[in-house]
Design a protein around this motif. Sequence first.
Motif, PDB file in Angstrom:
ATOM      1  N   SER A  52       1.336   0.621   7.930  1.00 24.25           N
ATOM      2  CA  SER A  52       1.591  -0.511   7.043  1.00 24.25           C
ATOM      3  C   SER A  52       3.065  -0.885   7.157  1.00 24.25           C
ATOM      4  CB  SER A  52       1.247  -0.131   5.591  1.00 24.25           C
ATOM      5  OG  SER A  52       1.531  -1.207   4.722  1.00 24.25           O
ATOM      6  N   VAL A  54       6.443  -3.037   5.545  1.00 23.13           N
ATOM      7  CA  VAL A  54       7.091  -3.735   4.440  1.00 23.13           C
ATOM      8  C   VAL A  54       8.431  -4.257   4.957  1.00 23.13           C
ATOM      9  CG1 VAL A  54       5.981  -2.386   2.627  1.00 23.13           C
ATOM     10  CG2 VAL A  54       8.121  -1.580   3.616  1.00 23.13           C
ATOM     11  N   TRP A  90      -3.088   6.557  -5.796  1.00 14.70           N
ATOM     12  CA  TRP A  90      -3.838   5.518  -5.089  1.00 14.70           C
ATOM     13  C   TRP A  90      -4.513   6.057  -3.825  1.00 14.70           C
ATOM     14  CZ3 TRP A  90       1.487   3.160  -5.840  1.00 14.70           C
ATOM     15  CH2 TRP A  90       1.580   2.589  -7.116  1.00 14.70           C
ATOM     16  N   ASN A 130      -1.185   2.609   3.095  1.00 14.27           N
ATOM     17  CA  ASN A 130      -1.062   1.526   2.122  1.00 14.27           C
ATOM     18  C   ASN A 130      -0.554   2.035   0.771  1.00 14.27           C
ATOM     19  OD1 ASN A 130      -1.938  -0.603   3.794  1.00 14.27           O
ATOM     20  ND2 ASN A 130      -4.088  -0.052   3.449  1.00 14.27           N
ATOM     21  N   ARG A 134       2.868   0.724  -0.914  1.00 15.65           N
ATOM     22  CA  ARG A 134       2.812   0.093  -2.249  1.00 15.65           C
ATOM     23  C   ARG A 134       3.775   0.768  -3.204  1.00 15.65           C
ATOM     24  NH1 ARG A 134      -2.661  -0.021  -6.059  1.00 15.65           N
ATOM     25  NH2 ARG A 134      -1.692  -0.979  -7.904  1.00 15.65           N
ATOM     26  N   SER A 135       3.794   2.109  -3.183  1.00 19.57           N
ATOM     27  CA  SER A 135       4.698   2.829  -4.078  1.00 19.57           C
ATOM     28  C   SER A 135       6.156   2.555  -3.724  1.00 19.57           C
ATOM     29  CB  SER A 135       4.413   4.329  -4.005  1.00 19.57           C
ATOM     30  OG  SER A 135       5.294   5.056  -4.818  1.00 19.57           O
ATOM     31  N   THR A 137       7.367  -0.131  -2.350  1.00 23.57           N
ATOM     32  CA  THR A 137       7.681  -1.505  -2.760  1.00 23.57           C
ATOM     33  C   THR A 137       7.969  -1.588  -4.251  1.00 23.57           C
ATOM     34  OG1 THR A 137       6.301  -2.384  -0.974  1.00 23.57           O
ATOM     35  CG2 THR A 137       6.797  -3.860  -2.804  1.00 23.57           C
ATOM     36  N   GLN A 138       7.188  -0.891  -5.034  1.00 22.26           N
ATOM     37  CA  GLN A 138       7.401  -0.926  -6.483  1.00 22.26           C
ATOM     38  C   GLN A 138       8.726  -0.270  -6.877  1.00 22.26           C
ATOM     39  OE1 GLN A 138       4.026   0.655  -8.580  1.00 22.26           O
ATOM     40  NE2 GLN A 138       2.725  -1.104  -8.133  1.00 22.26           N
ATOM     41  N   GLN A 153       5.310  -6.663   0.993  1.00 16.35           N
ATOM     42  CA  GLN A 153       4.416  -6.134   2.029  1.00 16.35           C
ATOM     43  C   GLN A 153       4.225  -7.175   3.119  1.00 16.35           C
ATOM     44  OE1 GLN A 153       0.454  -4.864   0.751  1.00 16.35           O
ATOM     45  NE2 GLN A 153       0.671  -3.091   2.105  1.00 16.35           N
ATOM     46  N   ARG A 156      -0.691  -5.034   5.835  1.00 16.05           N
ATOM     47  CA  ARG A 156      -1.423  -3.873   5.335  1.00 16.05           C
ATOM     48  C   ARG A 156      -1.988  -3.057   6.507  1.00 16.05           C
ATOM     49  NH1 ARG A 156      -3.264  -3.068   0.352  1.00 16.05           N
ATOM     50  NH2 ARG A 156      -5.206  -2.199   1.183  1.00 16.05           N
TER      51      ARG A 156
END
Length: 218
Positions: A52, A54, A90, A130, A134-135, A137-138, A153, A156
Amino acid sequence: MTENPTGHHRPTRPPSRRWLPPWALIAAGTLAGGLLGGAYGVLKPPQYTATSYVVAVPTAQSDPASALGFAQAYGRVATQIAVLGDAQVWAGVPVNTLKDSVQTATSPDAPMVAVSATSTRADLAADMANAVARSLTQHANADKAQTHVGLIQFSRAVKPTAPSSASPVVTGLVGASAGGLLGGLALLVRPRRPREEDTGRPASVPGPAVAADAHGRL
């Protein structure tokens, strides 16, 4: 019963030692290495890798150079416990599994972070990649007001359709090469075949006719 005119008994020749040809060690090492490498490729479960991406985006108060620098930093912290602790929820796997299976890579020219995950299950590899992306990015966007750089992102991870691990043919070739190399090294260190003059054979005694002829010439 005839006697030996020279008065000496012919010594018994010791049995000769059999020496393998030079290519035998290399051939044996190549064959053994190829069989072991092929068996390893067959018995080991295939590994799947999903990635993935970012990308770091600067705000109005920042510039592209800052985004590139933060992308390098985010690539290093992506596998830290703070990020993986949220990602495990997740992904549905323990933190240790993520720590052993996830790797990141960055580019010196683009503010992008690649998050790759490897697993024996293709779908789990995509889920882990993913989840970590995601983590990450947050966590990055939570400090966006201070860093003036955010993460979004870019792509994916999708379920891989083919394993990323080496096939049995490749592992067999690697094993054959390693076995041939070891056979060549063993060939270099093995004892050398002794020369005929170094075997300790007694000197031959000339026969009567040869001795008489030599005496007549004198």
